[in-house]
Motif scaffolding. Structure first.
Motif, short mmCIF file in Angstrom:
data_model
loop_
_atom_site.label_atom_id
_atom_site.label_comp_id
_atom_site.label_asym_id
_atom_site.label_seq_id
_atom_site.Cartn_x
_atom_site.Cartn_y
_atom_site.Cartn_z
N LYS A 144 0.86 -1.19 0.00
CA LYS A 144 0.00 0.00 0.00
C LYS A 144 0.89 1.23 0.00
N PHE A 145 0.31 2.34 -0.43
CA PHE A 145 1.04 3.59 -0.37
C PHE A 145 1.06 4.07 1.07
N ASP A 146 2.19 4.59 1.50
CA ASP A 146 2.41 4.90 2.90
C ASP A 146 3.09 6.27 3.01
N LEU A 147 2.53 7.13 3.84
CA LEU A 147 3.09 8.46 4.07
C LEU A 147 3.42 8.59 5.55
N ARG A 148 4.72 8.75 5.87
CA ARG A 148 5.14 8.87 7.26
C ARG A 148 6.56 9.39 7.34
N ASP A 149 6.98 9.74 8.56
CA ASP A 149 8.35 10.17 8.83
C ASP A 149 9.22 8.95 9.06
N TRP A 150 10.46 9.02 8.51
CA TRP A 150 11.43 7.94 8.66
C TRP A 150 12.75 8.50 9.13
N ALA A 151 13.41 7.75 10.02
CA ALA A 151 14.78 8.07 10.41
C ALA A 151 15.67 7.87 9.18
N PRO A 152 16.87 8.46 9.18
CA PRO A 152 17.72 8.42 7.99
C PRO A 152 17.95 7.05 7.35
N GLU A 153 18.13 6.01 8.11
CA GLU A 153 18.38 4.68 7.54
C GLU A 153 17.16 3.77 7.60
N HIS A 154 15.99 4.35 7.79
CA HIS A 154 14.73 3.61 7.92
C HIS A 154 14.74 2.64 9.10
N GLU A 155 15.56 2.94 10.12
CA GLU A 155 15.60 2.07 11.30
C GLU A 155 14.47 2.38 12.28
N LYS A 156 13.91 3.58 12.19
CA LYS A 156 12.77 3.98 13.02
C LYS A 156 11.79 4.72 12.15
N MET A 157 10.52 4.69 12.58
CA MET A 157 9.47 5.38 11.83
C MET A 157 8.52 6.10 12.77
N GLY A 158 7.90 7.13 12.25
CA GLY A 158 6.87 7.84 13.00
C GLY A 158 5.50 7.31 12.60
N LYS A 159 4.47 7.91 13.18
CA LYS A 159 3.11 7.53 12.80
C LYS A 159 2.83 8.03 11.40
N GLY A 160 1.97 7.30 10.70
CA GLY A 160 1.66 7.68 9.34
C GLY A 160 0.33 7.12 8.90
N ILE A 161 0.09 7.20 7.61
CA ILE A 161 -1.15 6.65 7.04
C ILE A 161 -0.80 5.76 5.86
N THR A 162 -1.62 4.74 5.64
CA THR A 162 -1.49 3.88 4.48
C THR A 162 -2.74 4.04 3.63
N LEU A 163 -2.52 4.01 2.32
CA LEU A 163 -3.62 4.20 1.37
C LEU A 163 -3.52 3.18 0.25
N THR A 164 -4.67 2.67 -0.18
CA THR A 164 -4.70 1.85 -1.38
C THR A 164 -4.52 2.77 -2.58
N ALA A 165 -4.30 2.21 -3.74
CA ALA A 165 -4.17 3.02 -4.96
C ALA A 165 -5.45 3.83 -5.19
N GLU A 166 -6.60 3.24 -4.93
CA GLU A 166 -7.88 3.93 -5.11
C GLU A 166 -8.00 5.11 -4.14
N GLU A 167 -7.59 4.91 -2.89
CA GLU A 167 -7.64 5.99 -1.91
C GLU A 167 -6.66 7.10 -2.26
N LEU A 168 -5.50 6.74 -2.77
CA LEU A 168 -4.52 7.74 -3.18
C LEU A 168 -5.05 8.58 -4.35
N LYS A 169 -5.73 7.93 -5.29
CA LYS A 169 -6.34 8.65 -6.41
C LYS A 169 -7.43 9.59 -5.91
N ALA A 170 -8.23 9.14 -4.96
CA ALA A 170 -9.29 9.99 -4.39
C ALA A 170 -8.68 11.20 -3.68
N LEU A 171 -7.57 10.99 -2.96
CA LEU A 171 -6.88 12.09 -2.30
C LEU A 171 -6.34 13.07 -3.33
#
Length: 73
Positions: A37-64
């Protein structure tokens, strides 16, 4: 709490970077082996940690996208 497994299938792009070096990214991610799924969130430089975010299907991303286009930004 159970470990969350993820695999970044595609990096779409970076929207911004914080003063601490974390990037707000849009990625296509498979969470726990499921369909990516498409995912929008904050990531630490090496992707070792992540912040809260949202996930969207392709259909939801198109609607957005359509909603944002209607705003005339």
């Amino acid at each position: 709490m159970a470990e969350i497994k993820f695999e970044i299938k595609e990096t779409v792009g970076t929207l911004s970077q914080s003063s601490k070096g974390w990037n707000k990214e849009l990625n296509l991610i498979s969470w726990n082996g499921k369909e990516p799924k498409f995912d929008l969130r904050d990531w630490a430089p090496e992707h070792e940690k992540m912040g809260k975010g949202i996930t969207l299907t392709a259909e939801e991303l198109k609607a957005l996208r359509d909603l944002l286009n209607e705003m005339g930004l």
